[in-house]
Structure formats: C-alpha cells, structure tokens
Write an enzyme that holds these catalytic residues in place. Structure first.
Site, PDB file in Angstrom:
ATOM      1  N   SER A 191       3.268  -2.462  10.194  1.00 37.91           N
ATOM      2  CA  SER A 191       4.723  -2.507  10.385  1.00 37.91           C
ATOM      3  C   SER A 191       5.322  -3.874  10.055  1.00 37.91           C
ATOM      4  O   SER A 191       6.267  -4.321  10.707  1.00 37.91           O
ATOM      5  CB  SER A 191       5.098  -2.063  11.801  1.00 37.91           C
ATOM      6  N   ASN A 238       0.881  -1.178   0.000  1.00 37.35           N
ATOM      7  CA  ASN A 238       0.000   0.000   0.000  1.00 37.35           C
ATOM      8  C   ASN A 238       0.913   1.221   0.000  1.00 37.35           C
ATOM      9  O   ASN A 238       1.489   1.564   1.024  1.00 37.35           O
ATOM     10  CB  ASN A 238      -0.896  -0.017   1.251  1.00 37.35           C
ATOM     11  N   LYS A 242       0.139   4.253  -0.293  1.00 37.38           N
ATOM     12  CA  LYS A 242      -0.489   5.467   0.267  1.00 37.38           C
ATOM     13  C   LYS A 242      -0.216   6.648  -0.670  1.00 37.38           C
ATOM     14  O   LYS A 242      -0.140   6.449  -1.883  1.00 37.38           O
ATOM     15  CB  LYS A 242       0.008   5.731   1.693  1.00 37.38           C
ATOM     16  N   HIS A 255      -9.437   1.193   4.517  1.00 39.68           N
ATOM     17  CA  HIS A 255      -8.169   1.330   5.251  1.00 39.68           C
ATOM     18  C   HIS A 255      -8.387   2.242   6.461  1.00 39.68           C
ATOM     19  O   HIS A 255      -9.182   3.184   6.402  1.00 39.68           O
ATOM     20  CB  HIS A 255      -7.089   1.903   4.327  1.00 39.68           C
TER      21      HIS A 255
END
Ligand code: PEP
Length: 248
Positions: A212, A9, A11, A94
């Site tokens: 993470s 992802n 972003k 999300h």
C-alpha cells in the site's frame, strides 16, 4: 550511494491496449526520475511494454520465472524466454504466489538461481502474514525466508538481486507498515544477509518496502535509512500516482 529502485507490480491487470496507453502516459512523467524505474507486467504484455518504453527511463520486468531451463511444465515461462524478450527484472516469491500457488522458500530459491544464472535481475519478496506478526514472529519469518531464498547462492549473484520487504497484511489493503516498523524489519533482513555474505554485501543490497505504498506515504517511507525503494501494486496502475511515487 545506492540508487533507489521503484518498481510497479501490475499483477494480472492490463491488456496490450491498456499497457501501451499506461506506459505512454507514464514515460514523460518519470523522465527526470532519480531512482531506477521498473514496471513488472503480465507475460502477455511484455512485447508491447518493451516497445512502449523504448528510449524512456522505464525498465522492463516480469512477475515470475520457472526454475527449469525448459521441459514439461505446462503454463510456465523460463528465464531464457524472458531474456529473449529483453526483460531485465523479474519478481520472485511474491506473497500472492506463496499464498495461491504453493510457492515455498525452496521454490523461490530454485527460481532465483535460474533467474540470476540466466542474467536476469531478481526482486525477491519476503514478508510476514498478519497471524505471524501478531504472534511476534516477524523477524523469525523474514530471516527464514531470506536464508531459504539465498541458500547455495554465490556472493557474486547479489549484484543482480533486490529484496522487497512486503508485509502480507499491508498488500492491497490500504494498511501500510509505519515507516519505523518497515525500517526496523528491513534492518533485520539486512542483518540476515550480513550473516550470510558479510557487512559490505549486506550494506550494498537494495531493499524495497512494499504494501500500500502510494503518493501520500512514499516520501516518508523513502526517507528511512534502511529503505532503498518501493514495490508498488495498486498505485502503479495509474500513471499519475505511480509517477508521484517515483518522484517522491
Ligand atoms: C504488491 O503487490 O507487491 C503490492 C505492494 O501491492 P499494493 O501496493 O497494492 O499493496
């Protein structure tokens, strides 16, 4: 056997030039990947990404989709628009969308129906905040989010859906859920799906962990029986790191 799925992802990162460079570097590093590999890029990078991944193992994803087929929704993008650009996957719900853009279980449900109705595959995100976790509400929250996201959805649609369990407190913070905790909560998510659609459908559903995840912890997380993949933010922005996760 379910095929694991690792998705990046990005972003709001990478211009078109950065997209081309990153994917050109990534492609040879993941050419022998055993899992499905997806990159979810910003809308403006889709066309560049599509060209850069041609003939590679990498599949194309977007990060959001609107629920309406068209209309007066300034700034939004429809499922048909994504299909036209050969997008295969789209992230829905999300936590950053829930947190900053007022996304709710109901809007996630509407977007999910639009996406699968148009033939897109969806990555549906669920996960608890730190406050909810500390209040002992994790299981309740993810179950509510699953029930909300899947409301009114036919069993057949499940073939086009991946769920991502992303504890909000672990996203972009460097804090990872322990592999055991992630596994336990994913089991709760699977149980919620089982209650809605039965054992076989729930067992077949791929559920990713996200938060993470990186080259150091990927293999431990991926070894857990309930974890069928990863949704990767920060570590997907460096070809070498993302490739290490993909080749966990
Ligand atoms: C994400 O944004 O979906 C995510 C998991 O981010 P990160 O890997 O940076 O925590």
């Amino acid at each position: 056997m379910k095929r694991p799925i690792i998705a990046g992802n990005w972003k709001m990162n990478n211009t078109n030039a950065g997209t081309k460079a990153l994917l050109t570097e990534l492609a040879p590093l993941v050419k022998d990947a055993k899992c499905e590999v997806v990159v979810c890029v910003p809308f403006t990078d889709i066309d560049t990404a599509r060209k850069a991944i041609r003939g590679t193992k990498i599949k194309l994803g977007a990060q959001n989709v609107h629920w309406a087929p068209k209309g007066a929704f300034t700034g939004e993008i429809s499922a048909e628009m994504l299909k036209e650009l050969k997008v295969e996957y789209v992230i829905i719900g999300h936590s950053e969308r829930r947190q900053y853009f007022g996304e709710t279980d109901a809007s996630v449900n509407a977007r999910l129906k639009a996406a699968v109705g148009a033939g897109l595959k969806a990555i549906v995100c669920v996960g608890e905040t730190l406050e909810e976790r500390e209040a002992g509400k994790t299981n309740e929250v993810v179950t509510r989010q699953i029930n909300g996201a899947f409301e009114g959805l036919e069993k057949i649609a499940l073939k086009s859906i991946v769920v991502a369990y992303e504890p909000v407190w672990a996203i972009g913070t460097g804090k990872t859920a322990t592999a055991e905790d992630a596994n336990d909560t994913i089991a709760v998510i699977r149980k919620a799906i089982r209650k809605l659609y039965g054992r076989t459908a729930a067992g077949a559903m791929r559920i990713q962990y996200g938060g993470s995840m990186n080259p150091k912890n990927a293999s431990e997380l991926m070894a857990m029986p309930e974890i069928d993949g990863g949704l990767i933010g920060g570590a997907s922005l460096k070809a070498e790191d993302f490739a290490k996760v993909v080749n966990y």
